[in-house]
Design an enzyme around this catalytic site. Structure first.
Site, short mmCIF file in Angstrom:
data_model
loop_
_atom_site.label_atom_id
_atom_site.label_comp_id
_atom_site.label_asym_id
_atom_site.label_seq_id
_atom_site.Cartn_x
_atom_site.Cartn_y
_atom_site.Cartn_z
N LYS A 10 56.49 11.39 -5.46
CA LYS A 10 57.48 10.32 -5.29
C LYS A 10 57.31 9.47 -4.02
CE LYS A 10 59.86 10.56 -8.94
NZ LYS A 10 58.68 10.19 -9.72
N TYR A 28 60.36 12.13 -13.31
CA TYR A 28 58.93 12.02 -12.97
C TYR A 28 58.42 10.60 -13.20
CZ TYR A 28 54.18 13.63 -12.08
OH TYR A 28 52.93 13.80 -11.53
N PRO A 55 55.27 16.47 -1.68
CA PRO A 55 54.52 15.74 -2.71
C PRO A 55 54.67 16.28 -4.14
CG PRO A 55 53.03 16.99 -1.30
CD PRO A 55 54.38 17.12 -0.70
N HIS A 91 49.02 8.07 -18.01
CA HIS A 91 49.32 9.46 -18.37
C HIS A 91 50.69 9.56 -19.02
CE1 HIS A 91 46.26 12.01 -15.93
NE2 HIS A 91 45.71 10.90 -16.38
N TYR A 128 50.55 21.43 -13.09
CA TYR A 128 51.33 21.98 -11.98
C TYR A 128 51.48 23.48 -12.27
CZ TYR A 128 52.79 17.28 -10.48
OH TYR A 128 52.81 15.99 -10.01
P1 FAD Z 1 52.07 4.94 5.56
O1 FAD Z 1 51.13 5.05 4.42
O2 FAD Z 1 52.22 6.11 6.48
O3 FAD Z 1 51.67 3.65 6.38
C1 FAD Z 1 52.22 3.38 7.66
C2 FAD Z 1 51.23 2.53 8.44
O4 FAD Z 1 51.83 2.17 9.69
C3 FAD Z 1 49.95 3.28 8.78
O5 FAD Z 1 48.84 2.50 8.37
C4 FAD Z 1 50.01 3.50 10.28
O6 FAD Z 1 48.73 3.49 10.87
C5 FAD Z 1 50.87 2.31 10.72
N1 FAD Z 1 51.58 2.55 11.99
C6 FAD Z 1 52.16 3.69 12.42
N2 FAD Z 1 52.73 3.51 13.63
C7 FAD Z 1 52.51 2.21 13.97
C8 FAD Z 1 52.85 1.42 15.08
N3 FAD Z 1 53.54 1.92 16.11
N4 FAD Z 1 52.47 0.12 15.09
C9 FAD Z 1 51.78 -0.42 14.06
N5 FAD Z 1 51.42 0.30 12.96
C10 FAD Z 1 51.79 1.59 12.91
N6 FAD Z 1 53.30 9.71 -2.89
C11 FAD Z 1 53.40 9.45 -4.23
O7 FAD Z 1 54.18 8.58 -4.62
N7 FAD Z 1 52.66 10.11 -5.17
C12 FAD Z 1 51.80 11.08 -4.81
O8 FAD Z 1 51.10 11.60 -5.68
C13 FAD Z 1 51.70 11.43 -3.42
N8 FAD Z 1 50.86 12.38 -3.02
C14 FAD Z 1 50.70 12.61 -1.67
C15 FAD Z 1 49.81 13.59 -1.29
C16 FAD Z 1 49.63 13.87 0.06
C17 FAD Z 1 48.67 14.93 0.46
C18 FAD Z 1 50.36 13.13 1.06
C19 FAD Z 1 50.16 13.40 2.53
C20 FAD Z 1 51.24 12.13 0.67
C21 FAD Z 1 51.43 11.88 -0.68
N9 FAD Z 1 52.32 10.91 -1.11
C22 FAD Z 1 52.47 10.68 -2.46
C23 FAD Z 1 53.10 10.15 -0.14
C24 FAD Z 1 52.52 8.76 0.16
O9 FAD Z 1 51.18 8.87 0.56
C25 FAD Z 1 53.36 8.04 1.24
O10 FAD Z 1 54.71 8.09 0.84
C26 FAD Z 1 52.94 6.58 1.45
O11 FAD Z 1 51.72 6.53 2.15
C27 FAD Z 1 54.00 5.80 2.25
O12 FAD Z 1 53.53 4.51 2.55
P2 FAD Z 1 54.02 3.74 3.83
O13 FAD Z 1 53.31 2.43 3.82
O14 FAD Z 1 55.51 3.74 3.88
O15 FAD Z 1 53.55 4.63 5.06
C1 PHB Z 2 47.55 13.49 -6.16
O1 PHB Z 2 46.78 13.22 -7.10
O2 PHB Z 2 47.19 13.36 -4.98
C2 PHB Z 2 48.89 14.04 -6.45
C3 PHB Z 2 49.35 14.03 -7.75
C4 PHB Z 2 50.62 14.55 -8.04
C5 PHB Z 2 51.38 15.04 -7.02
C6 PHB Z 2 50.94 15.02 -5.70
C7 PHB Z 2 49.68 14.53 -5.42
O3 PHB Z 2 52.62 15.57 -7.31
#
Ligand code: FAD
Ligand code: PHB
Length: 396
Positions: free
Chosen positions: A303, A391, A299, A79, A207
């Site tokens: 980021k 972005y 979100p 994109h 957006y």
């Molecule tokens: P997580 O994905 O939370 O993974 C952590 C893992 O640790 C999990 O699998 C969990 O089960 C495990 N865990 C937890 N506690 C323990 C424990 N005690 N022992 C062992 N394992 C454990 N980010 C973007 O960059 N772009 C986007 O468009 C975007 N959109 C989003 C939309 C939504 C609706 C949401 C909710 C989030 C969005 N995010 C986005 C954020 C993104 O999903 C998170 O920042 C990302 O998942 C972080 O990854 P992580 O591996 O650090 O944490």
């Molecule tokens: C998504 O596709 O889930 C998404 C895209 C852009 C955002 C947040 C979530 O800023």
């Protein structure tokens, strides 16, 4: 599965098998540094979470380097811009023109699946469904992790422990409270997300700022759409039938888009609260934090996942320098280096959230400020370049 007995030794113990933990494990093992990943949930559960969708080019590059980018390169959507809309007017921010760069639309679920496959291909040691995980002796040269698995008490000894266990994990809470500082803003609304097997309403993300609240039109692939609505924190998913969701979305996006919107049954619907959060420092002795374990962004700036990737980049480089060059300067600088980028992404995510949502306490003056800022963005090349630069992602 634990391969040997209930006592294990590895170089880097990684807590959490989400995107941060898997990517770190993959990058380290490809460079010859052994890891063990401990994950609380089953693989199926981890892969059922619908979350992020937009990858910065830095993260795209890192996934390629990790040998996990082939499917993303085939199926991901490049994109080169987004639309910002207000009531019935929309305008485009052209990433290519302002930065020479682009982002990749590719679901976190798919990316996590690719990382699991890449780890499987290297016969990785990932232990699922661990319980009662605790980190010990993080301030000593010999930290270890205790946990329960399959009814057995287990112990994992390591040189370093990395907390990749998300916002609700235990790693951050292990850091002594006299050292840990937490900074937080909780927003007075949530995002209701809906995934549907329908073609996206627009080729690029929209957006939309609207008097009834913010809306976002996103996608996963040409047949799979992801939409979001700003909703009050008190709302429950049950309150929102699919029909009510589509009706509300149509009200909030420009009429031209609303008229062509293809609706369908939801595959998934969930509400996420919005939060800004940073924990400092991201290192405590031999314990390091990566991703959501250390910081959360709302979100709106897309980021969260990308910040997890930049943390993993800095930490993987630092650990490789430790093992390959006997140089600890990267480890010593990790917290400051990662946090410098984190705070800039926090600022961007906070400013996008403030710009596009309706806040319960907003005065007429505040509304005019929002409108003026959107007007400024529509007409100023400098403002568009700044949004585009943030972005697509600041450099690592
Ligand atoms: P997580 O994905 O939370 O993974 C952590 C893992 O640790 C999990 O699998 C969990 O089960 C495990 N865990 C937890 N506690 C323990 C424990 N005690 N022992 C062992 N394992 C454990 N980010 C973007 O960059 N772009 C986007 O468009 C975007 N959109 C989003 C939309 C939504 C609706 C949401 C909710 C989030 C969005 N995010 C986005 C954020 C993104 O999903 C998170 O920042 C990302 O998942 C972080 O990854 P992580 O591996 O650090 O944490
Ligand atoms: C998504 O596709 O889930 C998404 C895209 C852009 C955002 C947040 C979530 O800023």
């Amino acid at each position: 599965m634990i391969k040997n007995d209930s006592s294990l030794r590895t170089r880097v113990a990684i807590i959490g098998g989400g995107p941060s933990g898997l990517l770190l494990s993959q990058l380290l093992e490809r460079a010859g540094v052994e890891t063990v990943v401990l994950e609380r949930k089953s693989r199926e559960y981890v892969l059922s979470r619908i979350r992020a969708g937009v990858l910065e080019s830095g993260m795209v590059e890192l996934l390629r380097e990790a040998g996990a980018g082939q499917r993303m390169d085939r199926e991901g959507l490049v994109h080169e811009g987004i639309y910002l809309a207000r009531a019935n007017r929309g305008f485009r921010i052209d990433f290519r023109r302002h930065t020479g760069n682009s982002v990749m639309v590719y679901g976190q679920t798919e990316l996590t699946r690719d990382l699991y496959q890449a780890r499987d291909a290297m016969d990785a040691n990932i232990v699922h469904e661990v319980e009662q995980v605790e980190i010990h002796a993080a301030q000593s040269p010999n930290p270890y992790v205790s946990f329960r698995h399959d009814g057995r008490e287990c112990r994992l000894e390591s040189d370093f422990v990395v907390g990749c266990d998300g916002f609700h994990g235990i790693s951050r809470k292990t850091i002594d409270s006299s050292v840990l500082r937490e900074f937080e803003r909780v927003y007075p609304f949530g995002w209701l997300g809906l995934l549907s097997q329908t073609p996206p309403v627009s080729e690029e993300l929209i957006y939309a700022s609207h008097e009834r609240g913010f809306a976002l039109c996103s996608m996963r692939n040409p047949q799979l759409s992801r939409y979001y609505l700003q909703v009050p924190l008190e709302d429950s998913v049950e309150k929102w039938s699919d029909e009510a969701f589509w009706d509300e979305l149509k009200r909030r996006i420009p009429a031209e888009a609303a008229e062509t919107l293809v609706t369908g049954a939801s595959i998934e619907k969930s509400i996420a609260p919005l939060r800004s959060f940073v924990a400092e420092p991201m290192r405590w002795g031999r314990l390091f934090l990566c991703g959501d374990a250390a910081h959360i962004v709302p979100p709106t700036g897309a980021k969260g996942l990308n910040l997890a990737a930049s943390d993993v980049f800095y930490l993987s480089q630092a650990l490789l320098r430790h093992y390959h060059d006997n140089d600890d300067s990267g480890l010593d600088d990790y917290s400051a280096t990662a946090l410098a980028r984190v705070w800039k992404a926090e600022r961007f995510s906070w400013s996008m959230t403030r710009l596009l949502h309706r806040f319960p306490e907003q005065s007429e003056f505040d509304l005019r400020m929002q409108q003026a800022e959107i007007d400024y963005l529509e007409t100023s090349v400098a403002a568009q370049a700044s949004l585009a630069e943030n972005y697509v992602g600041l450099p690592y």
